[in-house]
Design a protein around this motif. Structure first.
Motif, PDB file in Angstrom:
ATOM      1  N   SER A  34       0.852  -1.188   0.000  1.00 26.24           N
ATOM      2  CA  SER A  34       0.000   0.000   0.000  1.00 26.24           C
ATOM      3  C   SER A  34       0.885   1.235   0.000  1.00 26.24           C
ATOM      4  CB  SER A  34      -0.927   0.015   1.223  1.00 26.24           C
ATOM      5  OG  SER A  34      -0.171   0.033   2.410  1.00 26.24           O
ATOM      6  N   GLY A  35       0.354   2.303  -0.555  1.00 24.55           N
ATOM      7  CA  GLY A  35       1.084   3.563  -0.609  1.00 24.55           C
ATOM      8  C   GLY A  35       0.442   4.596   0.294  1.00 24.55           C
ATOM      9  N   PHE A  36       1.186   5.607   0.638  1.00 22.21           N
ATOM     10  CA  PHE A  36       0.717   6.656   1.541  1.00 22.21           C
ATOM     11  C   PHE A  36      -0.532   7.356   1.017  1.00 22.21           C
ATOM     12  CE2 PHE A  36       0.832  11.118   2.963  1.00 22.21           C
ATOM     13  CZ  PHE A  36       0.733  10.918   4.327  1.00 22.21           C
ATOM     14  N   ARG A  79      -5.837   9.768  -1.503  1.00 23.08           N
ATOM     15  CA  ARG A  79      -6.478  10.054  -0.223  1.00 23.08           C
ATOM     16  C   ARG A  79      -5.973  11.341   0.419  1.00 23.08           C
ATOM     17  NH1 ARG A  79      -4.015  10.406   4.341  1.00 23.08           N
ATOM     18  NH2 ARG A  79      -1.969   9.504   4.438  1.00 23.08           N
ATOM     19  N   VAL A  80      -4.864  11.879  -0.056  1.00 19.80           N
ATOM     20  CA  VAL A  80      -4.317  13.091   0.547  1.00 19.80           C
ATOM     21  C   VAL A  80      -4.958  14.359   0.003  1.00 19.80           C
ATOM     22  CG1 VAL A  80      -2.126  12.008   1.124  1.00 19.80           C
ATOM     23  CG2 VAL A  80      -2.369  13.216  -1.049  1.00 19.80           C
ATOM     24  N   TYR A  81      -5.880  14.216  -0.936  1.00 16.73           N
ATOM     25  CA  TYR A  81      -6.581  15.391  -1.461  1.00 16.73           C
ATOM     26  C   TYR A  81      -7.939  15.485  -0.796  1.00 16.73           C
ATOM     27  CZ  TYR A  81      -8.749  18.765  -4.495  1.00 16.73           C
ATOM     28  OH  TYR A  81      -9.373  19.887  -4.955  1.00 16.73           O
ATOM     29  N   PRO A  82      -8.357  16.553  -0.247  1.00 24.18           N
ATOM     30  CA  PRO A  82      -7.694  17.852  -0.233  1.00 24.18           C
ATOM     31  C   PRO A  82      -6.750  18.028   0.952  1.00 24.18           C
ATOM     32  CG  PRO A  82      -9.886  18.085   0.671  1.00 24.18           C
ATOM     33  CD  PRO A  82      -9.725  16.638   0.261  1.00 24.18           C
ATOM     34  N   ASN A 104      -6.933  13.008   5.719  1.00 26.87           N
ATOM     35  CA  ASN A 104      -8.051  12.184   5.263  1.00 26.87           C
ATOM     36  C   ASN A 104      -7.658  10.707   5.353  1.00 26.87           C
ATOM     37  OD1 ASN A 104     -10.135  10.919   4.002  1.00 26.87           O
ATOM     38  ND2 ASN A 104      -9.901  11.942   2.047  1.00 26.87           N
ATOM     39  N   ASN A 105      -8.189   9.998   6.344  1.00 27.25           N
ATOM     40  CA  ASN A 105      -7.857   8.588   6.559  1.00 27.25           C
ATOM     41  C   ASN A 105      -9.047   7.659   6.341  1.00 27.25           C
ATOM     42  OD1 ASN A 105      -5.098   8.928   7.256  1.00 27.25           O
ATOM     43  ND2 ASN A 105      -5.758   9.731   9.230  1.00 27.25           N
ATOM     44  N   SER A 124      -8.572   4.017   4.971  1.00 25.86           N
ATOM     45  CA  SER A 124      -8.096   3.044   5.958  1.00 25.86           C
ATOM     46  C   SER A 124      -9.117   2.813   7.061  1.00 25.86           C
ATOM     47  CB  SER A 124      -6.786   3.513   6.587  1.00 25.86           C
ATOM     48  OG  SER A 124      -5.776   3.550   5.623  1.00 25.86           O
ATOM     49  N   ASP A 125      -9.660   3.902   7.594  1.00 30.78           N
ATOM     50  CA  ASP A 125     -10.603   3.786   8.708  1.00 30.78           C
ATOM     51  C   ASP A 125     -11.821   2.942   8.356  1.00 30.78           C
ATOM     52  OD1 ASP A 125      -8.865   5.395  10.118  1.00 30.78           O
ATOM     53  OD2 ASP A 125     -10.117   7.193   9.990  1.00 30.78           O
ATOM     54  N   LEU A 126     -12.275   3.038   7.118  1.00 33.63           N
ATOM     55  CA  LEU A 126     -13.458   2.303   6.675  1.00 33.63           C
ATOM     56  C   LEU A 126     -13.116   0.982   5.984  1.00 33.63           C
ATOM     57  CD1 LEU A 126     -15.507   5.327   5.282  1.00 33.63           C
ATOM     58  CD2 LEU A 126     -15.805   4.167   7.497  1.00 33.63           C
ATOM     59  N   SER A 127     -11.835   0.644   5.920  1.00 31.39           N
ATOM     60  CA  SER A 127     -11.362  -0.595   5.278  1.00 31.39           C
ATOM     61  C   SER A 127     -11.894  -0.756   3.861  1.00 31.39           C
ATOM     62  CB  SER A 127     -11.719  -1.813   6.136  1.00 31.39           C
ATOM     63  OG  SER A 127     -11.145  -1.710   7.405  1.00 31.39           O
TER      64      SER A 127
END
Length: 146
Positions: free
Chosen positions: A90-92, A113-116, A120-121, A124-127
């Motif tokens: 997996s990537g950041f 996932r880093v936008y915006p 923003n996790n 991962s949090d929701l699998s």
């Protein structure tokens, strides 16, 4: 395995090129009739290293949790149906690949996932990645829905 310091920075490629690379891994180091990696090298890099230390990772690849198939589905990683032979990375930014040679599954999940914001996790949090992977297993292997 390296205390959080390593020489990689996630997954960077087009979806098409990433799928080709992952397919080469799934096919034991061969793609398009050309041997690119030794099957023995690939086996070594994708096997669990140091399981006696409760480590689940390979050399450069993630592996399912040890005892993954005995865990409740919400605790399994990456998905309860992932075989012990499977591996991925997996990537950041939320990108994710998972290869399962036993089930003949190659899964590529591209995201940003880093936008915006980098905070923003939700992926991962929701699998999300594991749930989609499990849906692929369910549809291909005729198992109960995730």
């Amino acid at each position: 395995m390296l205390g959080g310091v390593s020489g990689h920075a996630g997954l960077f490629a087009t979806g098409n090129d990433l799928m080709k690379l992952m397919e080469m891994y799934r096919r034991g180091g061969e793609y398009g009739g050309v041997r690119i990696l030794s099957a023995d090298v690939l086996k070594e890099y994708t096997r669990v290293q140091y399981p006696e230390n409760e480590n689940r990772r390979g050399l450069g690849f993630d592996k399912p949790l040890l005892g993954n198939d005995t865990l409740p589905r919400e605790e399994a990683y990456p998905a309860i149906s992932a075989s012990p032979a499977s591996f991925g990375h997996s990537g950041f930014t939320g990108t994710f690949v998972w290869i399962d040679p036993d089930a003949e599954i190659t899964y590529v999940f591209m995201s940003n996932r880093v936008y915006p914001t980098r905070r923003n996790n939700k992926i991962s949090d929701l699998s999300i990645r594991g749930a989609i992977l499990q849906a692929a297993y369910d549809s291909m292997l005729d198992r109960k829905p995730f």
